[in-house]
Every structure is written in structure tokens, then in C-alpha cells.
Design a protein around this motif. Structure first.
Motif, PDB file in Angstrom:
ATOM      1  N   GLY A 111       0.809  -1.207   0.000  1.00 35.48           N
ATOM      2  CA  GLY A 111       0.000   0.000   0.000  1.00 35.48           C
ATOM      3  C   GLY A 111       0.844   1.258   0.000  1.00 35.48           C
ATOM      4  O   GLY A 111       2.001   1.275   0.401  1.00 35.48           O
ATOM      5  N   SER A 112       0.242   2.317  -0.474  1.00 38.66           N
ATOM      6  CA  SER A 112       0.744   3.679  -0.362  1.00 38.66           C
ATOM      7  C   SER A 112      -0.465   4.567  -0.623  1.00 38.66           C
ATOM      8  O   SER A 112      -1.602   4.100  -0.545  1.00 38.66           O
ATOM      9  N   ALA A 113      -0.250   5.828  -0.913  1.00 44.27           N
ATOM     10  CA  ALA A 113      -1.376   6.734  -1.131  1.00 44.27           C
ATOM     11  C   ALA A 113      -0.942   7.881  -2.018  1.00 44.27           C
ATOM     12  O   ALA A 113       0.247   8.185  -2.145  1.00 44.27           O
ATOM     13  N   ILE A 114      -1.923   8.521  -2.635  1.00 44.28           N
ATOM     14  CA  ILE A 114      -1.617   9.684  -3.473  1.00 44.28           C
ATOM     15  C   ILE A 114      -1.113  10.846  -2.636  1.00 44.28           C
ATOM     16  O   ILE A 114      -0.537  11.798  -3.172  1.00 44.28           O
ATOM     17  N   GLY A 115      -1.256  10.744  -1.307  1.00 44.72           N
ATOM     18  CA  GLY A 115      -0.633  11.725  -0.433  1.00 44.72           C
ATOM     19  C   GLY A 115       0.872  11.781  -0.587  1.00 44.72           C
ATOM     20  O   GLY A 115       1.512  12.722  -0.117  1.00 44.72           O
ATOM     21  N   TYR A 116       1.452  10.784  -1.263  1.00 43.34           N
ATOM     22  CA  TYR A 116       2.886  10.800  -1.586  1.00 43.34           C
ATOM     23  C   TYR A 116       3.279  12.119  -2.248  1.00 43.34           C
ATOM     24  O   TYR A 116       4.383  12.634  -2.029  1.00 43.34           O
ATOM     25  N   TYR A 117       2.383  12.671  -3.071  1.00 49.78           N
ATOM     26  CA  TYR A 117       2.719  13.868  -3.849  1.00 49.78           C
ATOM     27  C   TYR A 117       2.542  15.153  -3.056  1.00 49.78           C
ATOM     28  O   TYR A 117       3.026  16.202  -3.466  1.00 49.78           O
ATOM     29  N   GLN A 123      -2.333  20.302 -11.178  1.00 50.94           N
ATOM     30  CA  GLN A 123      -1.329  19.624 -11.989  1.00 50.94           C
ATOM     31  C   GLN A 123      -1.746  18.181 -12.268  1.00 50.94           C
ATOM     32  O   GLN A 123      -2.136  17.447 -11.364  1.00 50.94           O
ATOM     33  N   ILE A 124      -1.688  17.763 -13.529  1.00 47.43           N
ATOM     34  CA  ILE A 124      -1.975  16.373 -13.877  1.00 47.43           C
ATOM     35  C   ILE A 124      -0.772  15.517 -13.490  1.00 47.43           C
ATOM     36  O   ILE A 124       0.364  15.805 -13.884  1.00 47.43           O
ATOM     37  N   ILE A 125      -1.025  14.459 -12.723  1.00 46.70           N
ATOM     38  CA  ILE A 125       0.048  13.650 -12.167  1.00 46.70           C
ATOM     39  C   ILE A 125      -0.063  12.217 -12.664  1.00 46.70           C
ATOM     40  O   ILE A 125      -1.050  11.527 -12.385  1.00 46.70           O
ATOM     41  N   ASN A 126       0.935  11.768 -13.404  1.00 46.14           N
ATOM     42  CA  ASN A 126       1.074  10.363 -13.789  1.00 46.14           C
ATOM     43  C   ASN A 126       2.120   9.702 -12.899  1.00 46.14           C
ATOM     44  O   ASN A 126       2.769  10.357 -12.066  1.00 46.14           O
ATOM     45  N   GLU A 127       2.340   8.407 -13.115  1.00 48.61           N
ATOM     46  CA  GLU A 127       3.221   7.656 -12.215  1.00 48.61           C
ATOM     47  C   GLU A 127       4.677   8.113 -12.248  1.00 48.61           C
ATOM     48  O   GLU A 127       5.423   7.852 -11.295  1.00 48.61           O
ATOM     49  N   ASP A 128       5.084   8.801 -13.297  1.00 54.78           N
ATOM     50  CA  ASP A 128       6.480   9.228 -13.385  1.00 54.78           C
ATOM     51  C   ASP A 128       6.700  10.646 -12.846  1.00 54.78           C
ATOM     52  O   ASP A 128       7.807  11.176 -12.924  1.00 54.78           O
ATOM     53  N   TYR A 129       5.677  11.256 -12.282  1.00 56.23           N
ATOM     54  CA  TYR A 129       5.775  12.624 -11.760  1.00 56.23           C
ATOM     55  C   TYR A 129       6.664  12.646 -10.521  1.00 56.23           C
ATOM     56  O   TYR A 129       6.524  11.818  -9.629  1.00 56.23           O
ATOM     57  N   GLN A 130       7.591  13.597 -10.452  1.00 55.44           N
ATOM     58  CA  GLN A 130       8.596  13.592  -9.390  1.00 55.44           C
ATOM     59  C   GLN A 130       8.577  14.810  -8.476  1.00 55.44           C
ATOM     60  O   GLN A 130       9.285  14.844  -7.469  1.00 55.44           O
ATOM     61  N   GLN A 131       7.775  15.811  -8.766  1.00 50.62           N
ATOM     62  CA  GLN A 131       7.857  17.068  -8.015  1.00 50.62           C
ATOM     63  C   GLN A 131       6.880  17.061  -6.830  1.00 50.62           C
ATOM     64  O   GLN A 131       5.891  17.775  -6.809  1.00 50.62           O
ATOM     65  N   PHE A 132       7.186  16.241  -5.835  1.00 41.53           N
ATOM     66  CA  PHE A 132       6.322  16.125  -4.670  1.00 41.53           C
ATOM     67  C   PHE A 132       6.483  17.340  -3.751  1.00 41.53           C
ATOM     68  O   PHE A 132       7.487  18.048  -3.793  1.00 41.53           O
ATOM     69  N   HIS A 133       5.461  17.576  -2.933  1.00 50.42           N
ATOM     70  CA  HIS A 133       5.513  18.605  -1.887  1.00 50.42           C
ATOM     71  C   HIS A 133       5.868  17.893  -0.584  1.00 50.42           C
ATOM     72  O   HIS A 133       5.144  17.017  -0.125  1.00 50.42           O
ATOM     73  N   ASP A 134       6.960  18.288   0.033  1.00 55.76           N
ATOM     74  CA  ASP A 134       7.497  17.562   1.195  1.00 55.76           C
ATOM     75  C   ASP A 134       6.727  17.943   2.458  1.00 55.76           C
ATOM     76  O   ASP A 134       7.048  18.917   3.139  1.00 55.76           O
ATOM     77  N   GLU A 135       5.684  17.154   2.763  1.00 57.57           N
ATOM     78  CA  GLU A 135       4.906  17.341   3.972  1.00 57.57           C
ATOM     79  C   GLU A 135       4.631  15.972   4.585  1.00 57.57           C
ATOM     80  O   GLU A 135       5.139  14.961   4.102  1.00 57.57           O
ATOM     81  N   PHE A 136       3.819  15.915   5.628  1.00 56.16           N
ATOM     82  CA  PHE A 136       3.669  14.685   6.397  1.00 56.16           C
ATOM     83  C   PHE A 136       3.234  13.502   5.540  1.00 56.16           C
ATOM     84  O   PHE A 136       3.813  12.406   5.636  1.00 56.16           O
ATOM     85  N   HIS A 138       3.629  12.905   2.428  1.00 53.71           N
ATOM     86  CA  HIS A 138       4.731  12.447   1.580  1.00 53.71           C
ATOM     87  C   HIS A 138       5.741  11.653   2.393  1.00 53.71           C
ATOM     88  O   HIS A 138       6.214  10.595   1.962  1.00 53.71           O
ATOM     89  N   GLN A 139       6.081  12.158   3.563  1.00 54.46           N
ATOM     90  CA  GLN A 139       7.093  11.496   4.388  1.00 54.46           C
ATOM     91  C   GLN A 139       6.658  10.094   4.792  1.00 54.46           C
ATOM     92  O   GLN A 139       7.459   9.154   4.777  1.00 54.46           O
ATOM     93  N   VAL A 140       5.370   9.943   5.145  1.00 59.83           N
ATOM     94  CA  VAL A 140       4.848   8.622   5.488  1.00 59.83           C
ATOM     95  C   VAL A 140       5.003   7.665   4.309  1.00 59.83           C
ATOM     96  O   VAL A 140       5.532   6.554   4.436  1.00 59.83           O
ATOM     97  N   CYS A 141       4.511   8.101   3.148  1.00 60.35           N
ATOM     98  CA  CYS A 141       4.470   7.219   1.983  1.00 60.35           C
ATOM     99  C   CYS A 141       5.849   6.945   1.404  1.00 60.35           C
ATOM    100  O   CYS A 141       6.121   5.832   0.940  1.00 60.35           O
ATOM    101  N   ALA A 142       6.724   7.943   1.414  1.00 54.24           N
ATOM    102  CA  ALA A 142       8.035   7.783   0.793  1.00 54.24           C
ATOM    103  C   ALA A 142       8.836   6.668   1.464  1.00 54.24           C
ATOM    104  O   ALA A 142       9.426   5.814   0.793  1.00 54.24           O
ATOM    105  N   LYS A 143       8.860   6.659   2.804  1.00 58.69           N
ATOM    106  CA  LYS A 143       9.611   5.609   3.500  1.00 58.69           C
ATOM    107  C   LYS A 143       8.912   4.269   3.361  1.00 58.69           C
ATOM    108  O   LYS A 143       9.567   3.223   3.226  1.00 58.69           O
TER     109      LYS A 143
END
Length: 297
Positions: A111-117, A123-136, A138-143
Motif C-alpha cells: 500500500g501507499s497513497a496519493i498523499g505521496y505527492y 497539476q496532472i500527475i502520472n506515475e512518473d511525476y517527481q515534483q512532490f511537496h514535502d509534507e507529512f 509524503h514522508q509517510v508514503c516515501a519511506k
């Protein structure tokens, strides 16, 4: 196929288990065996309380959905830690068990979530989108994702599901979102332009089944093609429930009510399931109106 599932008593997990064919052998890791067994009286499931009770040499696929709900309680520091560790520790424990197995599972769906971004506007976001906003979120999902992808070293097929808001009458966010509308006080949040990326529970289950049986890998967006603004969602929900939508809730009111957790509804992401669409997956409910109509029919 022998399938190990964590988080199998949650909305997605239990819906998925009920959708499996009888020939699938399900092992469910749970903190309460009696509670889990009561959920699956008509579908035989082997319930265990510890990964030590699982022979990973005989597991074909792992579906890792365990994690403290991100929306049930206000985000105190202790609750944020619980949200993180419930995901990270379980995935680390699975990794250790996989490392120790002589015959590795073939597939991990984690599992993960779109909260990753994080917050993204329109902004239209596909799976290769890399410009995430670094907040809680994102931090949960990234690790969480980083831990899952460690299993690539075993030549396992690893799929990470960045899931949107799962819509179901049986649980998740929708019953809470619908309650004010049922009482005639449904409201648009803020300016209503924040984007909600959602998915019907039946399509969510169908995606996991597709990942089991087809050659998907990497990050997959579990969202419907028809992302909507909060205004569009509120209007569709009000129409489906035959109730008005006359009010607006300012962002500062949401902040007062929910604290940092209000970011989940004040901001949004337009996340599209590009990988699923390009590989031919067919959504049963691609648009919000028909999804809500089915849920409340």
C-alpha cells in the motif's frame, strides 16, 4: 495461489478477500483472530497473529495493506508517529521474513497513497511525476514505498499502490463525508477547486486482482480516470442523496476543527491512472456520478 495479507480486516482488505476465488489460499495476519474469523465465515481464511506462524517458503504473493487510519483521529505528534510506525514496522518485518526464506514469494503488493505527492493544485500527475511537496503525507508514503522496493533485490515483482480516496458505503471516508449532506447541511470546502482523486471500492479490488494475475510492476495509481474538484464532488453527492448543497466551509474553519489533518481536504492532487489505462485496465466506475449512484442505489 497462497496469499499472505496484512491489513485484511480493513475496508480494502476484506472486500478483496471476499472477491477471491475459492482456490486461493489466504493467510491473514491479524491482531484479533476471533474478530477476523467472524468477518470471513463464508470464505475460509487462515488467521495468524504473528509472522512467525507463516512459512514464507510457501507464499506466492504478499498483499501489505496494514496501517493505522490516516483520517480517523486528529494528528497529534503521537498519532502521527503511530501512523508512520504501523506502516514502516510491518513492512520491515515482512522484509526480514522474506530475507530469511529460501524460496522467496514471487510478488509483493504494498500500500501507499496519493498523499505521496503532497498538495499539488490542478497539476496532472502520472506515475512518473517527481515534483512532490514535502509534507507529512509524503514522508509517510516515501519511506513506506522505499521499504517495499527493497525486495527488488530478490528479483521479486513489487507493486506499490498509490491509492486515492476509496468510496464505499461500508466504510472509509465516504460515510463521514456524506453525513452532513444527509442532514441537509452539506458544504463545499474552501473555494471548492481542490481536486479529489477517488476510486470505487469495486475498481480498487479489481486492480489488486489484476496485479496478482498480470505483469504490472512499480508504482501504480489506484484512482479513477475522472478526478473531480471538491465542488463537483459535493454537487454529485448532494444530487445522489437528493439533498441540498448550499453552504461553504472556509479553510480556517476546517483548520480549527481538524488541525494539520485538514490539509487532506483543503488541498488535493489530480492523480490519473496512466499505467492502468495504457495496459488496458477497464474501470467499471470511471466517473463520480455513476460511482455514487451505484453505492447509494
Amino acid at each position: 495461489m497462497n496469499i499472505l495479507i496484512t491489513g485484511g480486516t480493513g475496508l480494502i482488505g476484506r472486500s478483496f478477500i471476499h472477491a477471491l476465488t475459492p482456490d486461493a489460499q489466504v493467510i491473514l495476519l491479524t491482531r484479533s483472530v476471533p474478530k477476523a474469523q467472524s468477518m470471513f465465515k463464508e470464505r475460509p481464511v487462515l488467521c495468524v497473529e504473528s509472522l512467525d506462524d507463516v512459512d514464507f517458503n510457501n507464499i506466492d504473493a504478499i498483499i501489505n495493506l496494514a496501517g493505522e487510519s490516516i483520517g480517523d483521529r486528529r494528528w497529534s505528534e503521537s498519532q502521527k508517529e503511530k501512523i508512520c510506525q504501523s506502516r514502516w514496522q510491518m513492512t520491515s518485518q515482512l522484509n526480514q521474513a522474506i530475507n530469511s526464506a529460501e524460496q522467496k514469494p514471487q510478488l509483493l503488493i504494498s500500500g501507499s497513497a496519493i498523499g505521496y505527492y503532497g498538495r499539488q493544485g490542478n497539476q496532472i500527475i502520472n506515475e512518473d511525476y517527481q515534483q512532490f511537496h514535502d509534507e507529512f503525507t509524503h514522508q509517510v508514503c516515501a519511506k513506506w514505498e522505499e521499504l517495499a522496493f527493497e525486495n527488488l533485490k530478490h528479483d521479486m515483482r513489487v507493486c506499490v499502490l498509490r491509492t486515492g480516496v476509496v468510496l464505499s458505503r461500508e466504510g472509509g471516508a465516504l460515510p463521514k463525508m456524506a453525513q452532513p449532506f444527509k442532514l441537509g447541511v452539506g458544504a463545499v470546502i474552501g473555494d471548492g477547486q481542490q481536486v479529489l482523486s477517488w476510486i470505487h471500492i469495486d475498481d480498487m479490488v479489481a486492480i489488486i486482482l489484476a496485479l496478482l494475475n498480470e505483469n504490472y510492476s512499480g508504482v501504480i495509481h489506484a484512482t479513477a480516470p475522472g478526478a473531480v474538484t471538491n465542488q463537483q464532488f459535493s454537487n454529485a453527492l448532494a444530487k445522489t442523496l437528493h439533498r441540498p448543497c448550499w453552504f461553504k466551509l472556509p479553510n480556517f474553519v476546517m483548520k480549527l476543527m481538524m488541525g494539520e489533518q485538514a490539509d487532506l481536504v483543503i488541498y488535493g492532487q489530480r492523480v490519473l491512472p496512466h499505467k492502468l489505462i495504457t495496459q488496458g485496465f477497464e474501470f467499471q466506475y470511471p466517473e463520480i456520478g455513476e460511482a455514487l449512484a451505484d453505492i447509494y442505489s
